[in-house]
Design a protein around this motif. Sequence first.
Motif, PDB file in Angstrom:
ATOM      1  N   UNK A  91       1.646   6.965  10.684  1.00  0.00           N
ATOM      2  CA  UNK A  91       2.365   6.906   9.414  1.00  0.00           C
ATOM      3  C   UNK A  91       3.842   6.734   9.722  1.00  0.00           C
ATOM      4  N   UNK A  92       4.476   5.746   9.103  1.00  0.00           N
ATOM      5  CA  UNK A  92       5.894   5.517   9.407  1.00  0.00           C
ATOM      6  C   UNK A  92       6.779   6.652   8.901  1.00  0.00           C
ATOM      7  N   UNK A  93       7.901   6.821   9.560  1.00  0.00           N
ATOM      8  CA  UNK A  93       8.927   7.748   9.078  1.00  0.00           C
ATOM      9  C   UNK A  93       9.467   7.160   7.778  1.00  0.00           C
TER      10      UNK A  93
ATOM     11  N   UNK B 219      -0.016  10.257   4.616  1.00  0.00           N
ATOM     12  CA  UNK B 219      -0.901  10.113   5.783  1.00  0.00           C
ATOM     13  C   UNK B 219      -2.369  10.303   5.399  1.00  0.00           C
ATOM     14  N   UNK B 220      -2.615  11.181   4.430  1.00  0.00           N
ATOM     15  CA  UNK B 220      -4.002  11.424   4.024  1.00  0.00           C
ATOM     16  C   UNK B 220      -4.554  10.292   3.165  1.00  0.00           C
ATOM     17  N   UNK B 221      -3.695   9.401   2.688  1.00  0.00           N
ATOM     18  CA  UNK B 221      -4.132   8.350   1.773  1.00  0.00           C
ATOM     19  C   UNK B 221      -4.195   6.956   2.378  1.00  0.00           C
ATOM     20  N   UNK B 222      -3.471   6.728   3.462  1.00  0.00           N
ATOM     21  CA  UNK B 222      -3.449   5.378   4.036  1.00  0.00           C
ATOM     22  C   UNK B 222      -4.139   5.377   5.390  1.00  0.00           C
ATOM     23  N   UNK B 223      -4.735   4.244   5.702  1.00  0.00           N
ATOM     24  CA  UNK B 223      -5.429   4.079   6.980  1.00  0.00           C
ATOM     25  C   UNK B 223      -4.547   3.287   7.935  1.00  0.00           C
ATOM     26  N   UNK B 224      -3.613   3.990   8.559  1.00  0.00           N
ATOM     27  CA  UNK B 224      -2.751   3.356   9.557  1.00  0.00           C
ATOM     28  C   UNK B 224      -2.804   4.209  10.811  1.00  0.00           C
TER      29      UNK B 224
ATOM     30  N   UNK C   8       5.643  14.931   1.444  1.00  0.00           N
ATOM     31  CA  UNK C   8       5.376  13.572   0.951  1.00  0.00           C
ATOM     32  C   UNK C   8       4.734  12.738   2.058  1.00  0.00           C
ATOM     33  N   UNK C   9       5.274  12.832   3.256  1.00  0.00           N
ATOM     34  CA  UNK C   9       4.741  12.058   4.386  1.00  0.00           C
ATOM     35  C   UNK C   9       3.323  12.507   4.743  1.00  0.00           C
ATOM     36  N   UNK C  10       3.076  13.809   4.680  1.00  0.00           N
ATOM     37  CA  UNK C  10       1.739  14.334   4.975  1.00  0.00           C
ATOM     38  C   UNK C  10       0.726  13.843   3.936  1.00  0.00           C
TER      39      UNK C  10
ATOM     40  N   UNK D 108       0.832  -1.204   0.000  1.00  0.00           N
ATOM     41  CA  UNK D 108       0.000   0.000   0.000  1.00  0.00           C
ATOM     42  C   UNK D 108       0.868   1.257   0.000  1.00  0.00           C
ATOM     43  N   UNK D 109       1.886   1.284   0.833  1.00  0.00           N
ATOM     44  CA  UNK D 109       2.775   2.446   0.903  1.00  0.00           C
ATOM     45  C   UNK D 109       3.498   2.632  -0.428  1.00  0.00           C
ATOM     46  N   UNK D 110       3.975   1.543  -1.022  1.00  0.00           N
ATOM     47  CA  UNK D 110       4.658   1.626  -2.312  1.00  0.00           C
ATOM     48  C   UNK D 110       3.733   2.234  -3.368  1.00  0.00           C
ATOM     49  N   UNK D 111       2.525   1.720  -3.461  1.00  0.00           N
ATOM     50  CA  UNK D 111       1.565   2.218  -4.460  1.00  0.00           C
ATOM     51  C   UNK D 111       1.240   3.691  -4.248  1.00  0.00           C
ATOM     52  N   UNK D 112       0.949   4.054  -3.018  1.00  0.00           N
ATOM     53  CA  UNK D 112       0.559   5.439  -2.744  1.00  0.00           C
ATOM     54  C   UNK D 112       1.723   6.406  -2.942  1.00  0.00           C
ATOM     55  N   UNK D 113       2.938   6.015  -2.530  1.00  0.00           N
ATOM     56  CA  UNK D 113       4.098   6.885  -2.746  1.00  0.00           C
ATOM     57  C   UNK D 113       4.363   7.083  -4.237  1.00  0.00           C
ATOM     58  N   UNK D 114       4.198   6.017  -5.016  1.00  0.00           N
ATOM     59  CA  UNK D 114       4.378   6.128  -6.465  1.00  0.00           C
ATOM     60  C   UNK D 114       3.386   7.135  -7.044  1.00  0.00           C
ATOM     61  N   UNK D 115       2.139   7.045  -6.634  1.00  0.00           N
ATOM     62  CA  UNK D 115       1.125   7.984  -7.121  1.00  0.00           C
ATOM     63  C   UNK D 115       1.415   9.413  -6.665  1.00  0.00           C
ATOM     64  N   UNK D 116       1.827   9.568  -5.426  1.00  0.00           N
ATOM     65  CA  UNK D 116       2.145  10.897  -4.898  1.00  0.00           C
ATOM     66  C   UNK D 116       3.282  11.531  -5.685  1.00  0.00           C
ATOM     67  N   UNK D 117       4.367  10.782  -5.889  1.00  0.00           N
ATOM     68  CA  UNK D 117       5.532  11.335  -6.582  1.00  0.00           C
ATOM     69  C   UNK D 117       5.229  11.645  -8.041  1.00  0.00           C
ATOM     70  N   UNK D 118       4.423  10.812  -8.689  1.00  0.00           N
ATOM     71  CA  UNK D 118       4.153  11.005 -10.108  1.00  0.00           C
ATOM     72  C   UNK D 118       3.035  11.984 -10.409  1.00  0.00           C
ATOM     73  N   UNK D 119       2.075  12.121  -9.504  1.00  0.00           N
ATOM     74  CA  UNK D 119       0.900  12.939  -9.816  1.00  0.00           C
ATOM     75  C   UNK D 119       0.736  14.188  -8.960  1.00  0.00           C
TER      76      UNK D 119
END
Length: 117
Positions: free
Chosen positions: A90-92, A82-87, A77-79, A13-24
């Motif tokens: 949010x890990x450092x 945090x808005x996209x994952x339900x944990x 990026x971390x913020x 989940x983190x991999x997918x969301x970070x990829x979307x964040x960085x690209x979009x």
Amino acid sequence: MANNKIQARKESLILRELTLILNRQMEDELLKAISISEVRLTNDSELAKVYFSFIAFNEDITLDAIEDQLELRHGKIRKLLASKIQMRAVPELQFIYDTSLDNANRIEEILKKVNKG
């Protein structure tokens, strides 16, 4: 075993969301050149090691430039993550350059030299 599945799901989940964040969601062209290859969470899920590589489609894209931008934009990026994952927390994020592609290219070059000689 269930913990391993849960951890693998979180990493995915983190991999997918970070990829979307960085690209979009990031306006910086340097960050759009990044490809995330793997995310590894510590057992307590407090740290996510994010392994990345990049394609230098122009001379401005260097490892130093990308690392500087990641450090500069780390909080944003971390913020966004945090808005996209339900944990619960949010890990450092620790961004680490993935050298596996470089190593594979180096091995390929060595094998070419051996086959020629």
